[in-house]
Design an enzyme around this catalytic site. Structure first.
Site, PDB file in Angstrom:
ATOM      1  N   GLY A 262       0.787  -1.234   0.000  1.00 52.62           N
ATOM      2  CA  GLY A 262       0.000   0.000   0.000  1.00 52.62           C
ATOM      3  C   GLY A 262       0.814   1.277   0.000  1.00 52.62           C
ATOM      4  CD  GLU A 304       1.678  -9.070   1.705  1.00 56.30           C
ATOM      5  OE1 GLU A 304       0.654  -8.429   1.411  1.00 56.30           O
ATOM      6  OE2 GLU A 304       1.645 -10.183   2.224  1.00 56.30           O
ATOM      7  NE  ARG A 344      -4.589   2.664 -10.133  1.00 54.68           N
ATOM      8  CZ  ARG A 344      -4.330   3.893  -9.745  1.00 54.68           C
ATOM      9  NH1 ARG A 344      -3.910   4.797 -10.616  1.00 54.68           N
ATOM     10  NH2 ARG A 344      -4.500   4.265  -8.510  1.00 54.68           N
ATOM     11  CB  CYS A 375     -18.818   2.864 -26.553  1.00 51.56           C
ATOM     12  SG  CYS A 375     -18.223   2.593 -28.223  1.00 51.56           S
ATOM     13  CD  GLU A 376     -19.068   2.813 -20.401  1.00 47.10           C
ATOM     14  OE1 GLU A 376     -19.446   3.658 -19.552  1.00 47.10           O
ATOM     15  OE2 GLU A 376     -19.725   1.811 -20.713  1.00 47.10           O
ATOM     16  CE1 TYR A 405      -2.805  -3.833  -7.879  1.00 52.33           C
ATOM     17  CE2 TYR A 405      -1.486  -1.877  -7.473  1.00 52.33           C
ATOM     18  CZ  TYR A 405      -1.927  -3.130  -7.084  1.00 52.33           C
ATOM     19  OH  TYR A 405      -1.482  -3.676  -5.918  1.00 52.33           O
TER      20      TYR A 405
HETATM   21  C1  LIG Z   1      -2.781  -8.240   0.617  1.00 49.54           C
HETATM   22  C2  LIG Z   1      -2.157  -7.224  -0.270  1.00 49.54           C
HETATM   23  N1  LIG Z   1      -0.829  -7.037  -0.196  1.00 49.54           N
HETATM   24  C3  LIG Z   1      -0.205  -6.147  -0.987  1.00 49.54           C
HETATM   25  C4  LIG Z   1      -0.924  -5.389  -1.893  1.00 49.54           C
HETATM   26  C5  LIG Z   1      -0.169  -4.418  -2.759  1.00 49.54           C
HETATM   27  O1  LIG Z   1      -0.602  -3.128  -2.585  1.00 49.54           O
HETATM   28  P1  LIG Z   1       0.204  -1.953  -3.325  1.00 49.54           P
HETATM   29  O2  LIG Z   1       0.345  -2.349  -4.739  1.00 49.54           O
HETATM   30  O3  LIG Z   1      -0.648  -0.756  -3.144  1.00 49.54           O
HETATM   31  O4  LIG Z   1       1.531  -1.872  -2.649  1.00 49.54           O
HETATM   32  C6  LIG Z   1      -2.307  -5.531  -1.987  1.00 49.54           C
HETATM   33  C7  LIG Z   1      -3.083  -4.720  -2.927  1.00 49.54           C
HETATM   34  O5  LIG Z   1      -4.254  -4.754  -3.057  1.00 49.54           O
HETATM   35  C8  LIG Z   1      -2.937  -6.492  -1.154  1.00 49.54           C
HETATM   36  O6  LIG Z   1      -4.245  -6.689  -1.228  1.00 49.54           O
END
Ligand SMILES: Cc1ncc(COP(=O)(O)O)c(C=O)c1O
Length: 447
Positions: A262, A304, A344, A375-376, A405
């Site tokens: 995150g 992560e 996004r 088409c949006e 993403y």
């Molecule tokens: C469990 C988990 N870990 C890590 C991430 C990675 O998040 P980010 O790409 O924002 O670092 C996500 C994203 O949805 C997630 O759900």
């Protein structure tokens, strides 16, 4: 005539203010023709060779970000969140840089395994893991599975034929004040179990009673685009207290604490991003304090990051299809991509920048909205950006910070195939993912 027009070589290697260093890959320059280059390759050449829209990915930038995490968190396990972008090459790069890989489906698992990632370094996530995917993960020997529901505990206990390490996902009720779709640390949402709830206590109890499941830690993921590191400090305090409670109740010291991802990146010039050294200090300090308070040994920390590894390494190229000046209204630049390759904007109201990539514009600028071809009415790529007033159909637009993403969220709406991914490094291109064709779409249509 400007100095740059008289001496075009001045442009080479120069990052102008319109190419803000925080949102473009480090290896972004201008060549002698005034064209933007990344990894030593002119974006306009990539557009010519592979067509548009096309995702360009700078390998060195991905590796650089992996190294930054390893540098600032030398004792932590860095687990790349593959949902941000997964190809066999990306999986191989991050593994080579010493990262583990978090997958959230059988498909992502298959890609990571095909890339040669050690199954022990793979972690499986997901709020609704189908039985077959749990089975595939267990049989592949994935290192850890993050448990998200009571049902999953039962299913896992049924498929595990040897001890399987698991973590339990908890929501520590920390509100990072983001878009509702990306606030996953609050109690009232679909992921995991609210910390301290009856359901969470029950889940821990059930895992402890399963001989084939070994609870090795707790997990949380607070949300996306978090730039305030204090939220992670608070998560550490709450989860260490819970780990201490588990030890008191079951006599088991959980050795791992996974703080999820995150970490925010800047999509546009001036956007706030996560400061990694500050985050590292805050995690360290809160860990010291919480462990001392609870007389708890320091667990191994995992992070992560997904977006923070790949977002800035990606740039998407489009061809301008039309320029429309609506009388008394907006100027729309219609691109040949849009919400299919970048959903996004429509999903989260994300904001992007866009620049012309095939020349260095020196004349007057206009404010325009880059809209997609689909088409949006909401198919917008970049609202109110500054573009050359003489922009013409056929020119190449580059939208930075599109590595995360984008490919992974892309769709085939309107029957348009998904773009290729071309990675660049040291002046060379590599076609990682080819363009999806109408033949590909028809191949799935069994009539
Ligand atoms: C469990 C988990 N870990 C890590 C991430 C990675 O998040 P980010 O790409 O924002 O670092 C996500 C994203 O949805 C997630 O759900």
């Amino acid at each position: 005539m400007t100095l740059l027009e008289i001496f075009p070589s001045l442009r080479s290697g120069m990052l102008s203010p319109r190419l803000d260093a925080t949102i473009w890959p480090c290896e972004t320059h201008y060549d002698d023709l005034g064209r933007i280059t990344i990894g030593g390759v002119a974006l306009a050449d990539i557009a010519d060779q592979y067509g548009t829209p096309v995702y360009v990915l700078d390998e060195s930038e991905v590796r650089r970000r992996c190294r930054a995490y390893r540098k600032y968190f030398p004792d932590a396990e860095i687990i790349y969140a593959a949902k941000a972008l997964l190809t066999k090459s990306v999986a191989a790069w991050v593994a080579e840089e010493g990262l583990s890989v978090d997958v959230c489906s059988g498909g992502e698992l298959a890609i990571a395994l095909a890339a040669g990632v050690d199954p022990q370094r793979i972690m499986l996530h997901g709020s609704g893991k189908p039985f077959a995917e749990l089975e595939a993960a267990v049989h592949a020997g994935v290192g850890r599975i993050v448990v998200d529901s009571i049902t999953e505990i039962t299913l896992l206990a049924a498929v595990a034929t040897r001890p399987q390490q698991v973590l339990l996902r908890l929501s520590p009720d920390i509100d990072v004040h983001g878009h509702p779709a990306v606030r996953t640390g609050v109690a009232d949402q679909k992921f995991g179990f609210p910390l301290g709830s009856v359901a969470a206590v029950d889940a821990i109890d059930r895992i402890m009673r399963q001989p084939m499941l070994e609870l090795v830690g707790l997990h949380c993921h607070l949300g996306s685009q978090i730039h305030d590191p204090d939220f992670y400090g608070e998560a550490v305090r709450r989860l260490i207290a819970e780990m201490s409670r588990v030890r008191a109740e079951y006599g088991r010291t959980l050795p791992q604490l996974d703080l999820g991802g995150g970490h925010a990146v800047a999509y546009r010039c001036g956007d706030a991003e996560m400061n990694l050294p500050v985050l590292a200090d805050i995690v360290e300090d809160s860990l010291d304090a919480a462990c001392a308070l609870n007389h708890f040994p320091r667990p191994q920390i995992s992070l992560e990051p997904g977006r923070a590894i790949v977002a800035r390494a990606g740039v998407t190229l489009y061809r301008v299809m039309a320029v429309k000046h609506v009388e008394g209204g907006h100027t729309f630049v219609i691109a040949d991509g849009g919400m299919n390759d970048n959903p996004r904007v429509a999903l989260y109201g994300a904001r992007y920048d866009a620049v012309v990539a095939n020349r260095h514009p020196t004349g007057p600028h206009m404010t325009a909205t880059v809209a997609g071809r689909y088409c949006e009415a909401g198919d917008i790529l970049a609202a109110d950006v500054s573009l050359p007033a003489d922009l013409r159909p056929g020119e190449v637009l580059a939208v930075p910070c599109t590595g995360a993403y984008h490919h992974s969220l892309a769709s085939t709406y309107n029957g348009v195939g998904r773009p290729p991914i071309i990675s660049v490094r040291n002046g060379r291109c590599h076609e990682q993912i080819r363009r999806e064709t109408s033949a590909d779409l028809l191949a799935r249509d069994l009539g």
